[in-house]
Motif scaffolding. Structure first.
Motif, mmCIF file in Angstrom:
data_model
loop_
_atom_site.group_PDB
_atom_site.id
_atom_site.type_symbol
_atom_site.label_atom_id
_atom_site.label_comp_id
_atom_site.label_asym_id
_atom_site.label_seq_id
_atom_site.Cartn_x
_atom_site.Cartn_y
_atom_site.Cartn_z
ATOM 1 N N PRO A 187 10.785 5.755 -30.704
ATOM 2 C CA PRO A 187 9.640 5.217 -31.436
ATOM 3 C C PRO A 187 10.054 4.285 -32.570
ATOM 4 C CG PRO A 187 9.958 7.521 -31.976
ATOM 5 C CD PRO A 187 10.905 7.196 -30.859
ATOM 6 N N LEU A 188 11.305 4.376 -33.015
ATOM 7 C CA LEU A 188 11.810 3.457 -34.038
ATOM 8 C C LEU A 188 12.242 2.174 -33.338
ATOM 9 C CD1 LEU A 188 12.718 2.665 -36.889
ATOM 10 C CD2 LEU A 188 14.879 3.860 -36.437
ATOM 11 N N LEU A 189 11.477 1.116 -33.545
ATOM 12 C CA LEU A 189 11.794 -0.153 -32.891
ATOM 13 C C LEU A 189 12.981 -0.835 -33.550
ATOM 14 C CD1 LEU A 189 8.191 -1.581 -32.373
ATOM 15 C CD2 LEU A 189 9.528 -0.048 -30.897
ATOM 16 N N GLY A 190 13.093 -0.654 -34.856
ATOM 17 C CA GLY A 190 14.186 -1.261 -35.594
ATOM 18 C C GLY A 190 13.833 -1.393 -37.055
ATOM 19 N N ILE A 191 14.773 -1.925 -37.812
ATOM 20 C CA ILE A 191 14.584 -2.139 -39.240
ATOM 21 C C ILE A 191 14.782 -3.623 -39.501
ATOM 22 C CG2 ILE A 191 15.425 -1.603 -41.558
ATOM 23 C CD1 ILE A 191 16.351 1.133 -40.345
ATOM 24 N N HIS A 192 13.812 -4.215 -40.169
ATOM 25 C CA HIS A 192 13.862 -5.648 -40.471
ATOM 26 C C HIS A 192 13.490 -5.827 -41.937
ATOM 27 C CE1 HIS A 192 13.569 -9.942 -39.808
ATOM 28 N NE2 HIS A 192 12.362 -9.934 -40.352
ATOM 29 N N SER B 92 11.385 -12.349 -34.106
ATOM 30 C CA SER B 92 12.600 -12.497 -33.306
ATOM 31 C C SER B 92 12.458 -11.631 -32.054
ATOM 32 C CB SER B 92 13.832 -12.071 -34.113
ATOM 33 O OG SER B 92 13.784 -10.693 -34.418
ATOM 34 N N PRO B 93 13.190 -11.959 -31.008
ATOM 35 C CA PRO B 93 13.096 -11.170 -29.773
ATOM 36 C C PRO B 93 13.545 -9.728 -29.996
ATOM 37 C CG PRO B 93 14.225 -13.251 -29.364
ATOM 38 C CD PRO B 93 14.066 -13.117 -30.861
ATOM 39 N N TYR B 94 12.898 -8.823 -29.284
ATOM 40 C CA TYR B 94 13.253 -7.398 -29.356
ATOM 41 C C TYR B 94 14.514 -7.171 -28.549
ATOM 42 C CZ TYR B 94 12.733 -2.339 -28.970
ATOM 43 O OH TYR B 94 12.934 -0.988 -29.029
ATOM 44 N N THR B 95 15.504 -6.547 -29.158
ATOM 45 C CA THR B 95 16.767 -6.289 -28.472
ATOM 46 C C THR B 95 17.050 -4.798 -28.327
ATOM 47 O OG1 THR B 95 17.993 -6.457 -30.553
ATOM 48 C CG2 THR B 95 17.789 -8.473 -29.228
ATOM 49 N N GLY B 96 16.077 -3.956 -28.692
ATOM 50 C CA GLY B 96 16.265 -2.515 -28.592
ATOM 51 C C GLY B 96 16.186 -2.036 -27.153
ATOM 52 N N ASP B 97 16.443 -0.754 -26.969
ATOM 53 C CA ASP B 97 16.412 -0.149 -25.641
ATOM 54 C C ASP B 97 15.036 0.368 -25.270
ATOM 55 O OD1 ASP B 97 19.109 -0.621 -25.185
ATOM 56 O OD2 ASP B 97 19.696 1.259 -26.158
ATOM 57 N N ALA B 98 14.091 0.335 -26.199
ATOM 58 C CA ALA B 98 12.730 0.840 -25.986
ATOM 59 C C ALA B 98 12.740 2.285 -25.520
ATOM 60 C CB ALA B 98 11.966 -0.061 -25.009
ATOM 61 N N ASP B 99 13.639 3.080 -26.099
ATOM 62 C CA ASP B 99 13.711 4.502 -25.765
ATOM 63 C C ASP B 99 13.505 5.385 -26.991
ATOM 64 O OD1 ASP B 99 16.054 4.009 -27.119
ATOM 65 O OD2 ASP B 99 17.366 4.861 -25.594
ATOM 66 N N PRO C 133 10.342 1.796 -46.885
ATOM 67 C CA PRO C 133 9.030 1.492 -46.322
ATOM 68 C C PRO C 133 9.027 1.553 -44.804
ATOM 69 C CG PRO C 133 9.876 -0.375 -47.617
ATOM 70 C CD PRO C 133 10.913 0.688 -47.625
ATOM 71 N N LYS C 134 7.875 1.997 -44.278
ATOM 72 C CA LYS C 134 7.712 2.153 -42.843
ATOM 73 C C LYS C 134 6.371 1.561 -42.419
ATOM 74 C CE LYS C 134 8.879 6.676 -43.865
ATOM 75 N NZ LYS C 134 9.599 6.294 -45.016
ATOM 76 N N ILE C 135 6.387 0.879 -41.298
ATOM 77 C CA ILE C 135 5.142 0.459 -40.654
ATOM 78 C C ILE C 135 5.081 1.227 -39.351
ATOM 79 C CG2 ILE C 135 3.890 -1.422 -39.545
ATOM 80 C CD1 ILE C 135 4.989 -3.275 -41.704
ATOM 81 N N ILE C 136 4.004 1.996 -39.193
ATOM 82 C CA ILE C 136 3.851 2.830 -38.004
ATOM 83 C C ILE C 136 2.587 2.423 -37.272
ATOM 84 C CG2 ILE C 136 3.576 5.174 -37.114
ATOM 85 C CD1 ILE C 136 5.110 6.176 -39.585
ATOM 86 N N TYR C 137 2.766 2.036 -36.018
ATOM 87 C CA TYR C 137 1.642 1.721 -35.139
ATOM 88 C C TYR C 137 1.308 2.967 -34.333
ATOM 89 C CZ TYR C 137 2.042 -3.348 -35.764
ATOM 90 O OH TYR C 137 2.047 -4.618 -36.279
ATOM 91 N N GLY C 138 0.024 3.299 -34.241
ATOM 92 C CA GLY C 138 -0.418 4.436 -33.448
ATOM 93 C C GLY C 138 -1.913 4.365 -33.213
ATOM 94 N N GLY D 101 14.537 -4.337 -44.483
ATOM 95 C CA GLY D 101 14.401 -3.050 -45.160
ATOM 96 C C GLY D 101 13.203 -2.219 -44.739
ATOM 97 N N ILE D 102 12.382 -2.726 -43.825
ATOM 98 C CA ILE D 102 11.198 -2.011 -43.354
ATOM 99 C C ILE D 102 11.467 -1.482 -41.952
ATOM 100 C CG2 ILE D 102 8.742 -2.181 -42.783
ATOM 101 C CD1 ILE D 102 8.622 -4.584 -44.745
ATOM 102 N N ALA D 103 11.210 -0.195 -41.749
ATOM 103 C CA ALA D 103 11.359 0.408 -40.424
ATOM 104 C C ALA D 103 10.043 0.274 -39.672
ATOM 105 C CB ALA D 103 11.740 1.876 -40.556
ATOM 106 N N TYR D 104 10.117 -0.144 -38.423
ATOM 107 C CA TYR D 104 8.935 -0.318 -37.572
ATOM 108 C C TYR D 104 8.950 0.738 -36.475
ATOM 109 C CZ TYR D 104 8.338 -4.719 -39.944
ATOM 110 O OH TYR D 104 8.152 -5.669 -40.918
ATOM 111 N N TYR D 105 7.838 1.465 -36.374
ATOM 112 C CA TYR D 105 7.700 2.535 -35.387
ATOM 113 C C TYR D 105 6.485 2.260 -34.501
ATOM 114 C CZ TYR D 105 10.651 5.317 -38.572
ATOM 115 O OH TYR D 105 11.664 5.783 -39.365
ATOM 116 N N LEU D 106 6.583 2.725 -33.263
ATOM 117 C CA LEU D 106 5.465 2.633 -32.330
ATOM 118 C C LEU D 106 5.255 3.986 -31.678
ATOM 119 C CD1 LEU D 106 3.327 1.148 -30.643
ATOM 120 C CD2 LEU D 106 5.189 0.399 -29.116
#
Length: 112
Positions: free
Chosen positions: A37-42, A28-35, A80-85, A44-49
């Motif tokens: 590292p937590l992109l959002g939760i989908h 789905s399209p990203y609707t966050g503020d990109a400010d 659960p968390k998915i962290i990109y780095g 039940g999984i939190a996505y971080y960049l």
């Protein structure tokens, strides 16, 4: 998004990469503020960049490596968390304990 060597194009900034990763993961399209590292939760999984100085460290690779201090500075998620780095200093046991799936930039980012 990527250069001829498969590296992320140096002109790419956090908001563009965040939107790309979110779309690949959540479909789905990203609707966050990109400010953050937590992109959002989908589902039940939190996505971080961890990319491009999002944590305030503007040095080369600053904050792009998952370490204990970096993990402590991230917005919390009890699940659960998915962290990109660009790197991870945790072993398999620690990742399991923290419920983290680490994805390496740029290798684990889908180009399509």
């Amino acid at each position: 998004m990527f250069d001829d060597d498969g590296k992320i194009n140096p002109s790419i900034r956090f908001p563009a990469l965040a939107a790309h990763i979110w779309f690949c993961e959540a479909k789905s399209p990203y609707t966050g503020d990109a400010d953050s590292p937590l992109l959002g939760i989908h589902n039940g999984i939190a996505y971080y960049l961890l990319f491009n100085g999002i944590l305030g460290d503007k040095t080369v690779n600053g904050g792009n490596i998952l370490t204990t201090p970096i993990l402590k500075s991230l917005p919390p998620h009890d699940g659960p968390k998915i962290i990109y780095g660009e790197g991870c200093r945790f072993g398999a046991m620690r990742l399991k304990k923290e419920q983290i799936m680490f994805k390496h930039i740029p290798y684990d980012i889908k180009a399509r």
